[in-house]
Enzyme design. Structure first.
Site, mmCIF file in Angstrom:
data_model
loop_
_atom_site.group_PDB
_atom_site.id
_atom_site.type_symbol
_atom_site.label_atom_id
_atom_site.label_comp_id
_atom_site.label_asym_id
_atom_site.label_seq_id
_atom_site.Cartn_x
_atom_site.Cartn_y
_atom_site.Cartn_z
ATOM 1 N N GLU A 195 2.547 -18.493 -24.179
ATOM 2 C CA GLU A 195 3.536 -18.368 -23.098
ATOM 3 C C GLU A 195 4.179 -19.708 -22.744
ATOM 4 O OE1 GLU A 195 1.719 -16.752 -19.551
ATOM 5 O OE2 GLU A 195 -0.131 -17.857 -19.853
ATOM 6 N N CYS B 52 2.053 -8.971 -23.733
ATOM 7 C CA CYS B 52 1.684 -8.373 -22.453
ATOM 8 C C CYS B 52 2.658 -8.745 -21.340
ATOM 9 C CB CYS B 52 0.260 -8.769 -22.071
ATOM 10 S SG CYS B 52 0.036 -10.544 -21.960
ATOM 11 N N HIS C 16 0.814 -1.210 0.000
ATOM 12 C CA HIS C 16 0.000 0.000 0.000
ATOM 13 C C HIS C 16 0.847 1.259 0.000
ATOM 14 C CE1 HIS C 16 -3.459 -2.292 0.286
ATOM 15 N NE2 HIS C 16 -3.426 -2.582 1.564
ATOM 16 N N ASP D 56 6.326 -15.808 -18.721
ATOM 17 C CA ASP D 56 6.328 -17.272 -18.646
ATOM 18 C C ASP D 56 7.075 -17.890 -19.813
ATOM 19 O OD1 ASP D 56 5.085 -18.178 -16.267
ATOM 20 O OD2 ASP D 56 3.193 -17.371 -16.992
HETATM 21 C C1 PEP Z 1 3.380 -13.536 -18.824
HETATM 22 O O1 PEP Z 1 3.569 -14.701 -18.475
HETATM 23 O O2 PEP Z 1 4.164 -12.892 -19.560
HETATM 24 C C2 PEP Z 1 2.186 -12.816 -18.355
HETATM 25 C C3 PEP Z 1 1.872 -11.618 -18.814
HETATM 26 O O3 PEP Z 1 1.423 -13.409 -17.412
HETATM 27 P P1 PEP Z 1 1.746 -13.457 -15.840
HETATM 28 O O4 PEP Z 1 2.956 -12.581 -15.606
HETATM 29 O O5 PEP Z 1 0.522 -12.980 -15.174
HETATM 30 O O6 PEP Z 1 2.017 -14.896 -15.637
HETATM 31 MG MG MG Z 2 1.938 -15.857 -17.617
#
Ligand code: PEP
Ligand code: MG
Length: 574
Positions: free
Chosen positions: A433, A504, A191, A457
């Site tokens: 991933e 992402c 926080h 991942d």
């Molecule tokens: C990833 O694996 O790149 C991803 C965006 O998912 P997370 O980090 O939530 O596993």
């Molecule tokens: Mg992931």
């Protein structure tokens, strides 16, 4: 110089103010039978008072925050907690069964939750513990009639030094006078970190024993980017950091110019820049920063925040809120991705030797169709209110894609039968991933509307290196040629089948990766809200020709070190 985790960028300089946490003492008093109801009422009155106080704190704090910064209003979590039905039943039952006072009953009930959440080695869960502890001690102070310490009169240029900053403490402070924050506990998602970022106050957390090393009134410098703290710095250090502060503030102003600009290279090639979020507050922040959509809504936080599974209505409301907030902009919502390093106590997952290779994400969801159906129904219903796209994590086989598509078809049929509205053309995508999904990208591309590359991942599975294990972290690099080739291949397969490919994972916001991703033809970059403007500016620094030349050279190099050094040099010389 002391080191910690830099959680809110900027340079803070000022005088230290040590805040010592008051411990409350809990007496276990026995209550006679005739006064049990009155004792329960005493608890309920304290609860009302607590909610009133907390709402006032939130209102006071809102005045200091911009509209987009409501993420920092973490105190709302404490209101949800004190209203939680199970917690209230627990307290009432203990007062009745054990005939103990409200303070003791509340303490025992909270300890139960604290025990469960503390056993999980996970920042979000640790944050739950901070919330419960803070809520509990404030409730007990109300029950015992103890006044809170007055933190409303803080001298300008004050650097707060504490063991741990509880949400309620920060809400009571006059934050406009705080030049910096240092605490012994807390990480990037605590926080204190969230609030410091929202208020643009430089902060360094997890600084070991800082409360023993600094005294009230001493001069301190906080470097919130590099996680450095200087106590009683010499004149030369002060001068260096004054200059750094000026440069930092100028850069922040410069970035603000990019808020309403298109995301494009210097020679006009457009790409899409989206944001990764965990809740509606993040979405508001992302929109404020000029994100063109949401590239990843991690729904697991919705499940991790409570002590029981969110209902279809609660989920529907959470997804609808984000869709409405983003108006016509696309919102990619990822279905529940638990397991691995993300545990949810009430789901009853068993401990596994290799959790990252185990019962997680889509594997869990396809097994627990009860949980999955509720989420898919909520998502589909929310899709009537904006541009929602559904994305599935951790896909490794065609069968998984076929199964989820069938589930969606069945749920749509049921919604049709009941006359419930949803987006009939909703787009379905998958995260790429795992190496299996990457290698099969040409086949999977025929089944879905989009890909999003999860480099966090993908890197760990490609390199066979646990993303959280420090001993092998030297191997964890998205710049490894094996990972880069895979990324290039995934984008190529997506494009050959006419679908959009986004990214992402954290690599989408890594300035060294940008020329490569531009040259590979990535369609969408999705980064944390705080990186949107930085990323837009970095993309604008490249022409497609330069990006392609740099990439051609990089793809001939054979180690991540060479690639990293070469790319860092390219950026330095820009
Ligand atoms: C990833 O694996 O790149 C991803 C965006 O998912 P997370 O980090 O939530 O596993
Ligand atoms: Mg992931």
């Amino acid at each position: 110089m002391l080191r910690g985790i830099g959680t809110s960028k900027g340079i803070g300089m000022g005088q230290a103010l040590l805040i010592v946490d008051q411990d409350v003492e809990i007496r276990v008093e026995k209550i006679p039978d005739t006064e049990i109801d009155a004792e329960i009422q005493r608890f309920l009155d304290a609860k009302e008072q607590f909610i009133k106080d907390t709402e006032k704190m939130i209102t006071d704090l809102s005045v200091q925050l911009g509209e987009q910064e409501k993420t920092a209003l973490v105190l709302k979590n404490q209101i949800y907690l004190i209203k939680d039905v199970e917690l209230n039943d627990g307290v009432e039952n203990l007062i009745r069964a054990q005939k103990i006072c409200a303070e003791a009953a509340l303490n025992d009930t909270c300890e139960l939750y604290i025990n469960i959440f503390s056993q999980m080695d996970n920042e979000t869960m640790n944050q739950r513990v901070v919330d419960i502890v803070d809520m509990k001690s404030r409730m007990i102070r109300i029950l015992q009639g103890i006044q809170d310490v007055d933190l409303s009169h803080i001298e300008p240029g004050t650097v707060i030094v504490a063991k741990e900053l509880h949400p309620s403490m920060t809400a009571l402070m006059d934050t406009s006078h705080i030049a910096g924050i240092i605490a012994e506990k807390g990480g990037d998602t605590s926080h204190a970190a969230i609030l410091a970022r929202a208020l643009e106050i430089p902060a360094v957390l997890s600084v070991k024993n800082v409360c023993d090393k600094v005294h009230n009134g001493e001069s301190v410098i906080v470097d919130g980017e590099y996680g450095e703290v200087f106590i009683n710095p010499i004149q030369k250090t002060i001068e260096i950091y004054e200059k750094k502060r000026t440069v930092f503030l100028e850069h922040r102003e410069e970035l603000k110019k990019y808020i309403d600009k298109n995301t494009e290279t210097a020679d006009g090639a457009r790409v899409m820049l989206a944001a990764n979020i965990g809740n509606a507050e993040d979405a508001a922040k992302a929109m404020e920063a000029g994100a063109e959509g949401i590239g990843l809504f991690r729904t697991e936080f919705l499940f991790m925040n409570g002590i029981s599974m969110p209902t279809e209505e609660q989920q529907f409301e959470a997804y609808r809120k984000v869709a409405v907030l983003c108006k016509e902009k696309p919102v990619i919502i990822r279905t529940l991705d638990i397991g691995g390093d993300k545990d949810i106590p009430y789901m009853g997952l068993t401990k596994e030797t290799n959790p990252f290779l185990g019962y997680r994400a889509i594997r869990f969801c396809l097994d627990r169709v009860d949980v999955f159906t509720v989420q898919l129904r909520a998502l589909l219903r929310a899709s009537a209110y904006g541009t929602i796209r559904i994305m599935f994590p951790m896909i490794t086989s065609l069968q998984e894609i076929i199964s989820v598509k069938k589930m969606i078809r069945d749920i749509c049929q049921n919604l049709d039968q009941n006359g419930i509205d949803y987006d009939k053309n909703i787009q379905i995508g998958i995260m790429i991933e795992t190496p299996a999904a990457a290698v099969m990208a040409d086949v999977f591309a025929r089944e879905v509307n989009f890909f999003s590359i999860g480099t966090n991942d993908l890197t760990q599975y490609m390199m066979a290196v646990d993303r959280g294990n420090e001993n092998v972290s030297y191997l964890y690099s998205t710049l490894n040629p094996a990972v880069l080739r895979m990324i290039r291949y995934i984008i190529q397969c997506g494009h050959e089948h006419g679908i959009s490919v986004g990214m992402c994972g954290e690599a989408a916001g890594d300035s060294r990766m940008l020329p490569l991703l531009l040259a590979f033809g990535l369609d969408e970059f999705s980064v944390t809200a705080s990186k949107v403007l930085d990323t837009r500016k970095s993309i604008a620094d490249w022409t497609m020709k330069d990006a392609k030349d740099v990439t051609a050279h990089v793809m001939k190099l054979c180690t991540d070190k060479e690639i990293s050094n070469y790319l860092s040099d390219c950026i330095m010389n820009k």
